[in-house]
Design an enzyme around this catalytic site. Structure first.
Site, PDB file in Angstrom:
ATOM      1  CE  LYS A  62       3.052   3.775  13.837  1.00 53.29           C
ATOM      2  NZ  LYS A  62       3.107   3.270  12.462  1.00 53.29           N
TER       3      LYS A  62
ATOM      4  CE1 TYR B 270      -5.999   4.370   7.640  1.00 50.98           C
ATOM      5  CE2 TYR B 270      -6.724   4.467   9.923  1.00 50.98           C
ATOM      6  CZ  TYR B 270      -5.917   3.918   8.953  1.00 50.98           C
ATOM      7  OH  TYR B 270      -5.034   2.921   9.284  1.00 50.98           O
TER       8      TYR B 270
ATOM      9  CE1 TYR C 292      -2.128   4.296   8.798  1.00 48.18           C
ATOM     10  CE2 TYR C 292      -0.735   3.041   7.302  1.00 48.18           C
ATOM     11  CZ  TYR C 292      -1.947   3.224   7.948  1.00 48.18           C
ATOM     12  OH  TYR C 292      -2.967   2.327   7.745  1.00 48.18           O
TER      13      TYR C 292
ATOM     14  N   PRO D 232      -6.248   0.997  18.387  1.00 45.47           N
ATOM     15  CG  PRO D 232      -8.212  -0.026  17.649  1.00 45.47           C
ATOM     16  CD  PRO D 232      -7.603   0.637  18.839  1.00 45.47           C
TER      17      PRO D 232
ATOM     18  CG  HIS E 273      -2.100  -0.933   1.048  1.00 44.60           C
ATOM     19  ND1 HIS E 273      -3.398  -0.559   1.275  1.00 44.60           N
ATOM     20  CD2 HIS E 273      -2.163  -2.216   0.641  1.00 44.60           C
ATOM     21  CE1 HIS E 273      -4.207  -1.570   1.024  1.00 44.60           C
ATOM     22  NE2 HIS E 273      -3.484  -2.597   0.642  1.00 44.60           N
TER      23      HIS E 273
HETATM   24  C1  PHB Z   1      -6.899  -3.707   9.992  1.00 47.08           C
HETATM   25  O1  PHB Z   1      -6.876  -4.021   8.791  1.00 47.08           O
HETATM   26  O2  PHB Z   1      -7.299  -4.508  10.853  1.00 47.08           O
HETATM   27  C2  PHB Z   1      -6.466  -2.344  10.405  1.00 47.08           C
HETATM   28  C3  PHB Z   1      -5.894  -1.504   9.451  1.00 47.08           C
HETATM   29  C4  PHB Z   1      -5.505  -0.231   9.804  1.00 47.08           C
HETATM   30  C5  PHB Z   1      -5.685   0.213  11.105  1.00 47.08           C
HETATM   31  C6  PHB Z   1      -6.234  -0.615  12.063  1.00 47.08           C
HETATM   32  C7  PHB Z   1      -6.625  -1.898  11.717  1.00 47.08           C
HETATM   33  O3  PHB Z   1      -5.342   1.485  11.411  1.00 47.08           O
END
Ligand code: PHB
Length: 395
Positions: free
Chosen positions: A300, A205, A388, A296, A76
């Site tokens: 991280k 997001y 990130y 979450p 990604h």
């Molecule tokens: C996930 O795919 O479970 C996931 C991805 C990004 C995040 C949190 C969880 O920031």
């Protein structure tokens, strides 16, 4: 009397942190024994986050722990931030020349468990009655009953607590010798897995007046999505239709429509920030969730665990042959520097995107202003991209 096994490093916890540590130690010629109260199957079935930082991928690949992450994990090069009626891309590749990989934690675990088995590693899953002893001496021990019902003791020069957020090892540190930092959040995530094609190329997001949502992925036909909910939510109170309506409403406010499919799993994930300092007590060190938890948002948790054990393996490769436990202080210092940056980043991403329960219209507009400032500034976007994808080189 228990059966006694002597080894150089005893590891409590056979999740990704414990297994990766034991794999890295073997490469430095150091023996270890890993124990876990869960069966291999139980660990494989736990759904956790899915994003690996640039350096986490490097560690898995360069140590020979996983090749699959390169073939099966999708690269990604950015994420989307959706807010205020539109979508905005953060271009990791363009901003910081880095990327992440979507490769779920359960796959990381499977690769590590396979590689330990292939290399003849001593890993004991499904044990009971685990207790740790003599951590203030130079022969700490872990006692347990193995899966066959036989009492066992593993005696080592160093004991590692990699036993997750409900760590028993962490509790073995006397109160006078530790400080705990803790923060709760007034929300949780409702997480689903659904049989549908991806709704977008990258993760979204999504900020909305009804609260946050995250559109993640797993495979071509299975997707992972989350939406902010009250921590007391019972997932069984939500029908598939109600879940889709909530997700679609939040995403549509920013011009996205999700591709729907049968929901195969649902759960509510609590939000917490936690750190226990120092990460060493006598001959015991803590690694991963045993020492710290992050909310979450930003994924991280696993990456921090991988960063911890990378530093720890490096320190143990010097401390164990020299018999010098003093070197373990270097581990706690180096690990905590990164832990607190990740605590800050996870907190910031969380509070930037989630709606507090008592939010006023001002609070929501202020968040939109912060997001607009971020995406319109190369400096702001670069900060997000760098954090990130993971601060490089253990910085
Ligand atoms: C996930 O795919 O479970 C996931 C991805 C990004 C995040 C949190 C969880 O920031």
């Amino acid at each position: 009397m228990p059966d006694v096994t002597r080894t150089q490093v005893a590891v409590v916890g056979g999740g990704p942190a414990g297994l990766l540590l034991s794999h890295l130690l073997q490469r430095s010629g150091i023996d270890s024994v890993v124990v876990d109260i869960r069966t291999r199957r139980e660990i494989e079935e736990a759904h956790r986050a899915g994003i690996l930082e640039h350096d986490s991928v490097r560690t898995l690949v360069d140590s020979g722990a996983s090749e699959r992450v390169m073939h099966e994990g999708a690269q990604h090069d950015g994420i989307e931030l959706a807010f205020g009626g539109g979508r905005h891309r953060i271009d990791f590749a363009g901003l910081v020349g880095a990327s992440t990989r979507l490769y779920p934690q359960t796959e990381v675990f499977v690769d590590l468990a396979d590689v330990r088995e292939r290399d003849g590693g001593d890993v004991r899953f499904g044990v009971t009655d685990v207790s740790v002893h003599d951590v203030e001496t130079d022969t700490p021990a872990v006692r347990f009953t193995d899966a066959q019902g036989v009492a066992q003791e593993v005696r080592a020069g160093v004991l590692v607590g990699a036993d997750g957020s409900r760590s028993a090892c962490r509790r073995a540190v006397p109160e006078a010798h530790r400080t705990q930092y803790f923060r709760e959040y007034p929300y949780a995530w409702f997480g689903i897995l659904c049989e549908a094609p991806p709704s977008a190329e990258e993760l979204i997001y999504n900020h909305s007046e009804r609260g946050f949502a995250l559109i993640s992925q797993r495979t071509e036909s299975l997707q992972r999505m989350y939406f902010q909910c009250d921590p007391d939510t019972d997932p069984e109170d939500w029908s598939d239709d109600r879940i889709w309506e909530e997700l679609q409403t939040r995403l549509q406010s920013n011009g996205c429509t999700l591709r729907e499919g049968p929901i195969t799993s649902r759960s509510v994930l609590p939000f917490r920030s936690f750190v226990q300092e120092p990460m060493r007590h006598g001959a015991m060190v803590l690694a991963g969730d045993a020492a710290h938890t992050v909310p979450p948002t930003g994924a991280k948790g696993l990456n921090l665990a991988i960063a911890d054990v990378t530093v720890l393996a490096d320190v143990l490769a010097r401390a164990v042959p020299a018999g010098d436990l003093g070197l373990l202080d270097e581990y706690t210092e180096r690990a905590l520097a990164r832990v607190w940056k990740a605590q800050y980043f996870s907190y910031w991403m969380t509070t930037l995107l989630h709606r507090p329960p008592e939010a006023s219209p001002f609070d929501v507009r202020r968040q939109q202003g912060e997001l607009a400032a971020l995406v319109s500034s190369e400096a702001g976007s670069t900060f997000l991209a760098e954090a990130y994808c993971g601060w490089p080189g253990g910085r």
